[in-house]
Motif scaffolding. Sequence first.
Motif, short mmCIF file in Angstrom:
data_model
loop_
_atom_site.label_atom_id
_atom_site.label_comp_id
_atom_site.label_asym_id
_atom_site.label_seq_id
_atom_site.Cartn_x
_atom_site.Cartn_y
_atom_site.Cartn_z
N LEU A 1 19.38 -6.10 31.17
CA LEU A 1 20.55 -6.15 30.17
C LEU A 1 20.40 -5.44 29.17
O LEU A 1 20.89 -4.97 28.35
CB LEU A 1 21.14 -6.97 30.35
CG LEU A 1 22.32 -8.39 28.88
CD1 LEU A 1 23.29 -6.49 29.35
CD2 LEU A 1 22.48 -9.31 29.60
N ALA A 2 19.37 -6.24 28.15
CA ALA A 2 18.32 -5.44 27.41
C ALA A 2 18.25 -3.80 26.97
O ALA A 2 18.87 -3.21 25.62
CB ALA A 2 17.06 -6.91 26.87
N SER A 3 16.94 -3.84 28.36
CA SER A 3 17.11 -2.59 27.92
C SER A 3 18.96 -1.27 27.79
O SER A 3 18.75 0.01 27.29
CB SER A 3 16.59 -1.32 29.52
OG SER A 3 16.37 0.12 30.02
N PHE A 4 19.55 -2.07 29.08
CA PHE A 4 21.29 -1.33 29.12
C PHE A 4 21.58 -0.84 27.70
O PHE A 4 22.12 -0.19 26.96
CB PHE A 4 21.58 -2.11 29.89
CG PHE A 4 22.86 -1.46 30.07
CD1 PHE A 4 23.90 -0.65 30.25
CD2 PHE A 4 24.12 -2.24 29.83
CE1 PHE A 4 24.67 0.53 29.60
CE2 PHE A 4 25.68 -1.75 29.49
CZ PHE A 4 26.57 -0.46 29.58
N ILE A 5 21.41 -1.86 26.96
CA ILE A 5 22.23 -2.39 25.75
C ILE A 5 21.89 -1.65 25.08
O ILE A 5 22.04 -0.95 23.56
CB ILE A 5 22.61 -3.83 25.47
CG1 ILE A 5 23.17 -4.30 26.17
CG2 ILE A 5 22.59 -3.63 23.64
CD1 ILE A 5 23.32 -6.55 25.85
N GLN A 6 20.36 -2.08 24.76
CA GLN A 6 19.74 -0.74 24.21
C GLN A 6 20.12 0.51 24.06
O GLN A 6 19.84 1.52 22.95
CB GLN A 6 17.81 -1.21 23.90
CG GLN A 6 16.98 -0.48 22.90
CD GLN A 6 15.18 -0.58 22.55
OE1 GLN A 6 15.12 -1.28 24.06
NE2 GLN A 6 14.93 -0.80 22.09
N SER A 7 19.55 1.18 24.88
CA SER A 7 19.73 2.96 25.62
C SER A 7 21.38 2.76 25.07
O SER A 7 22.02 4.12 24.31
CB SER A 7 19.81 2.76 27.19
OG SER A 7 20.66 1.60 27.69
N GLU A 8 22.85 2.21 24.76
CA GLU A 8 24.14 1.99 24.58
C GLU A 8 23.86 2.50 23.17
O GLU A 8 24.45 3.49 23.09
CB GLU A 8 24.93 1.17 25.06
CG GLU A 8 24.84 1.63 27.09
CD GLU A 8 25.73 3.05 27.49
OE1 GLU A 8 27.05 3.34 26.36
OE2 GLU A 8 25.11 3.40 28.51
N LEU A 9 22.93 1.51 22.76
CA LEU A 9 23.21 1.15 21.24
C LEU A 9 22.38 2.92 20.65
O LEU A 9 23.19 3.65 19.76
CB LEU A 9 22.52 0.24 20.61
CG LEU A 9 22.92 -1.39 20.57
CD1 LEU A 9 22.32 -2.34 20.79
CD2 LEU A 9 24.43 -0.92 19.92
N GLN A 10 21.34 2.74 20.96
CA GLN A 10 20.96 4.02 20.48
C GLN A 10 21.70 5.96 20.89
O GLN A 10 21.68 6.84 20.00
CB GLN A 10 19.21 4.24 21.21
CG GLN A 10 18.57 3.25 21.07
CD GLN A 10 16.86 3.37 21.21
OE1 GLN A 10 16.80 3.37 22.60
NE2 GLN A 10 16.46 2.53 21.20
N PHE A 11 22.30 5.26 21.84
CA PHE A 11 23.32 7.06 22.59
C PHE A 11 23.71 7.11 21.28
O PHE A 11 24.91 8.50 20.51
CB PHE A 11 23.43 6.39 24.38
CG PHE A 11 24.44 7.38 24.01
CD1 PHE A 11 23.82 8.43 24.71
CD2 PHE A 11 25.95 7.67 24.00
CE1 PHE A 11 24.59 10.16 24.96
CE2 PHE A 11 26.79 9.06 24.47
CZ PHE A 11 26.19 10.13 25.07
N GLU A 12 24.99 5.84 20.65
CA GLU A 12 25.80 5.34 19.97
C GLU A 12 25.28 6.14 18.45
O GLU A 12 26.19 5.94 17.86
CB GLU A 12 26.34 4.53 19.81
CG GLU A 12 27.28 3.96 21.38
CD GLU A 12 28.51 5.54 21.10
OE1 GLU A 12 29.05 5.41 19.83
OE2 GLU A 12 28.57 5.58 22.39
N GLY A 13 23.76 6.50 18.31
CA GLY A 13 23.69 6.52 16.91
C GLY A 13 22.96 5.61 16.10
O GLY A 13 22.60 5.38 14.85
N TYR A 14 22.70 4.22 16.66
CA TYR A 14 22.19 2.94 16.35
C TYR A 14 20.42 2.54 16.14
O TYR A 14 19.92 3.66 17.07
CB TYR A 14 22.86 1.53 16.64
CG TYR A 14 24.44 1.60 16.58
CD1 TYR A 14 24.26 0.85 15.32
CD2 TYR A 14 25.71 1.63 17.46
CE1 TYR A 14 26.18 1.54 15.01
CE2 TYR A 14 26.69 1.62 17.39
CZ TYR A 14 27.18 1.03 15.95
OH TYR A 14 28.28 1.37 16.23
#
Length: 232
Positions: A15-28
Motif C-alpha cells: 500500500l505504501a509503495s502504491f501511495i508513494q508512486s501515485e503521489l510522486q506521479f502527481e508531483g508531490y
Amino acid sequence: MKPLNLLLVEDEESLASFIQSELQFEGYKTSWEKDGQIALDTFLQNKEHFDLILLDWMLPGLDGITVARRIRKVSKIPIIMMTARTQTTDIVVGLDTGLDDYITKPFEIEELFARIRVIERRLQEQNEESNLLRYKKITMDIAKHQVQVEDELIELTPKEFGILYQLMKEPEVVKKRDDLLNEVWGYDYFGQTNVVDVYIRTLRNKLKEVDADSFIQTIRGVGYVLRDAYEK
C-alpha cells in the motif's frame, strides 16, 4: 506554490509503495517510513522539511495516535490519518488528538488526493496571509511590495515602503529615528539623520491623499509610531 513535501507513515509495504508512486506521479515529494518511532524521530529531526504527514494508525514501534500526540506538542503540521478503524469513537479520538483529517481504508487514491488538495489550498492561503500586514484601513503586501488603503493602491518608494513596514509590523510601538535609520538605510549609512523625517513627510503626504496620514504619529524627541490619532 512549491510542491508539498509529504511524510508517509505506513507499515503495509504494498500500500505504501502504491501511495508513494501515485503521489510522486502527481508531483508531490514523498518520504516513507513504516515504523512509528522512526517516523517520529525523522520528523523531529527535519521539522522544516515536511509540509504534510499521511499517518497510519496501527504501526510498529509507536502507534499513529501516539505519534500524532507527540508531534502536536511541537508542531502544527497537517496530519491525515489513514486507518481501517471506522467506529465513531475512533474517529473522535483521532480528531481530538489534533488530526486535520481522517480517511478510512480501503479508499480510492483520488479521495486521498482530494483531501490533500484541501490542505494544500489552506496552506497556500495561510502563506499568502502571512505576507500581509494590516492596520486599520492600510494593507501591506510584503511579497508584492504593495500598499493599499481600502481599495486604492498607493505608490511608495522603497524607502517609504521600508519605513511603513517597520511601523506596521509593530503598531502602537514607538520607533526611534536611529532604529528606523538602521533598519531601512542600514548600519553603514553615514548621511544626515534627518533623512528619516524627510521620508516620513513624503510618506504622510501620499497617505494624506487617501485620508490615512493621521495614523503616523510623531513622538517628539523620540521618533514615530503607527497609532490612530482619534482613538483614546
